[in-house]
Design a protein around this motif. Structure first.
Motif, PDB file in Angstrom:
ATOM      1  N   LEU A 189      11.860 -28.682 -14.047  1.00  0.00           N
ATOM      2  CA  LEU A 189      11.812 -28.269 -15.452  1.00  0.00           C
ATOM      3  C   LEU A 189      12.496 -29.307 -16.338  1.00  0.00           C
ATOM      4  N   ALA A 190      13.624 -29.830 -15.883  1.00  0.00           N
ATOM      5  CA  ALA A 190      14.377 -30.803 -16.686  1.00  0.00           C
ATOM      6  C   ALA A 190      13.619 -32.114 -16.850  1.00  0.00           C
ATOM      7  N   THR A 191      12.864 -32.506 -15.835  1.00  0.00           N
ATOM      8  CA  THR A 191      12.147 -33.779 -15.888  1.00  0.00           C
ATOM      9  C   THR A 191      10.691 -33.621 -16.306  1.00  0.00           C
ATOM     10  N   GLY A 192      10.222 -32.390 -16.415  1.00  0.00           N
ATOM     11  CA  GLY A 192       8.814 -32.179 -16.712  1.00  0.00           C
ATOM     12  C   GLY A 192       7.915 -32.561 -15.544  1.00  0.00           C
ATOM     13  N   VAL A 208      16.992 -49.568 -18.854  1.00  0.00           N
ATOM     14  CA  VAL A 208      16.739 -49.377 -17.427  1.00  0.00           C
ATOM     15  C   VAL A 208      18.022 -49.274 -16.601  1.00  0.00           C
ATOM     16  N   TRP A 209      19.106 -49.881 -17.067  1.00  0.00           N
ATOM     17  CA  TRP A 209      20.358 -49.817 -16.307  1.00  0.00           C
ATOM     18  C   TRP A 209      20.852 -48.380 -16.165  1.00  0.00           C
ATOM     19  N   ALA A 210      20.455 -47.515 -17.094  1.00  0.00           N
ATOM     20  CA  ALA A 210      20.962 -46.146 -17.119  1.00  0.00           C
ATOM     21  C   ALA A 210      20.156 -45.184 -16.248  1.00  0.00           C
ATOM     22  N   TYR A 211      19.108 -45.653 -15.594  1.00  0.00           N
ATOM     23  CA  TYR A 211      18.295 -44.749 -14.778  1.00  0.00           C
ATOM     24  C   TYR A 211      19.129 -44.001 -13.737  1.00  0.00           C
ATOM     25  N   PRO A 212      19.999 -44.675 -12.971  1.00  0.00           N
ATOM     26  CA  PRO A 212      20.801 -43.929 -11.992  1.00  0.00           C
ATOM     27  C   PRO A 212      21.741 -42.911 -12.637  1.00  0.00           C
ATOM     28  N   VAL A 213      22.227 -43.206 -13.842  1.00  0.00           N
ATOM     29  CA  VAL A 213      23.099 -42.257 -14.549  1.00  0.00           C
ATOM     30  C   VAL A 213      22.306 -41.014 -14.923  1.00  0.00           C
ATOM     31  N   LEU A 240      13.062 -40.272 -19.134  1.00  0.00           N
ATOM     32  CA  LEU A 240      12.948 -39.730 -17.782  1.00  0.00           C
ATOM     33  C   LEU A 240      13.070 -38.219 -17.694  1.00  0.00           C
ATOM     34  N   THR A 241      13.401 -37.561 -18.802  1.00  0.00           N
ATOM     35  CA  THR A 241      13.559 -36.109 -18.774  1.00  0.00           C
ATOM     36  C   THR A 241      12.917 -35.482 -20.004  1.00  0.00           C
ATOM     37  N   ARG A 242      12.941 -34.164 -20.023  1.00  0.00           N
ATOM     38  CA  ARG A 242      12.505 -33.397 -21.195  1.00  0.00           C
ATOM     39  C   ARG A 242      13.701 -32.862 -21.972  1.00  0.00           C
ATOM     40  N   LEU A 243      14.878 -33.308 -21.662  1.00  0.00           N
ATOM     41  CA  LEU A 243      16.072 -32.814 -22.331  1.00  0.00           C
ATOM     42  C   LEU A 243      16.061 -33.267 -23.796  1.00  0.00           C
ATOM     43  N   PRO A 244      16.353 -32.376 -24.725  1.00  0.00           N
ATOM     44  CA  PRO A 244      16.262 -32.694 -26.164  1.00  0.00           C
ATOM     45  C   PRO A 244      17.485 -33.448 -26.670  1.00  0.00           C
TER      46      PRO A 244
END
Length: 235
Positions: free
Chosen positions: A74-77, A33-38, A14-18
């Motif tokens: 920027l974080a999510t692209g 998928v459970w971690a999407y809200p986190v 879900l992000t571009r974070l390395p």
């Protein structure tokens, strides 16, 4: 360690974070998928930090809000924004299911997509500019928006057999339920915003069922954006 790996997997998706190098093996996309809200809380926290720094430096709240939104994109692209634009173009410009899906796969943006993006960015900016607690609003909206992404996953099936969404065809009900529970827990701090995000997610889910008979990766992005806008409108 399993939950940590799933959180890293969701963040990578879900992000571009390395962060991919933080685990040795990556679980399936369905298990994460459970971690999407986190991840939503993490992304919202990045925006909240940038907003707080901007205010500390003496920027007005609207200007700081622009920088916060830029940091989030920027974080999510721009992943979810792209999904919103593609969904708006497909649903608005196609006459058949096949044509709608083809338009949604086209990387070019049309008038419906441009308008949807403009409305989304404008609404979020104005909401943050007028919010009493904009940093908190960013985090909560991030959680609720990513939580709403689980609704089409729970209620629909993939609209086509290939693509990113097809890899999420068989997530367990436990994983989806855990993610929804996390989002519901966040709603305790702002029940009306949680309800708004839920209704927005259900509305997009119903629209996707009618338009293309299921979900796609773009539908997930559009759901996130609509739910986040709804939550921020209340917050």
């Amino acid at each position: 360690m399993k939950r940590w790996a799933e959180l890293v997997g969701a963040t990578t998706l879900l992000t571009r974070l390395p962060v991919g190098g933080l685990v040795a093996t990556h679980p399936s996309a369905a298990a994460c998928v459970w971690a999407y809200p986190v991840v939503g809380a993490l992304v919202g926290g990045i925006g909240a930090a940038v907003l707080a720094i901007g205010l500390r430096l003496g920027l007005s709240q609207p200007v700081a809000a622009i920088w916060a939104l830029a940091a989030i994109v920027l974080a999510t692209g721009g992943l979810h924004e792209d999904g919103l634009a593609d969904t708006a173009d497909g649903f608005g410009g196609g006459r058949t299911v096949e044509r709608k899906l083809a338009i949604m796969r086209d990387s070019r943006i049309g008038s419906y997509g441009a308008l949807a993006l403009g409305f989304s960015l404008a609404l979020r900016l104005v909401a943050l500019a007028l919010s009493t607690h904009p940093a908190v609003a960013l985090i909560l909206a991030g959680v609720l928006g990513r939580g709403a992404m689980l609704l089409p996953l729970l209620l629909l099936r993939a609209a086509r057999p290939d693509g990113l969404a097809a890899t999420l065809e068989t997530p367990s009900r436990t994983a989806i339920g855990a993610g929804l529970l996390i989002a519901a827990a966040a709603s305790w701090f702002a029940p009306t915003a949680g309800l708004a995000a839920l209704l927005a997610g259900l509305a997009l889910t119903a629209l996707a069922r009618r338009q293309i008979g299921g979900y796609s990766g773009d539908v997930f992005g559009a759901t996130e954006q609509l739910a986040e806008c709804a939550a921020l409108s209340i917050l």
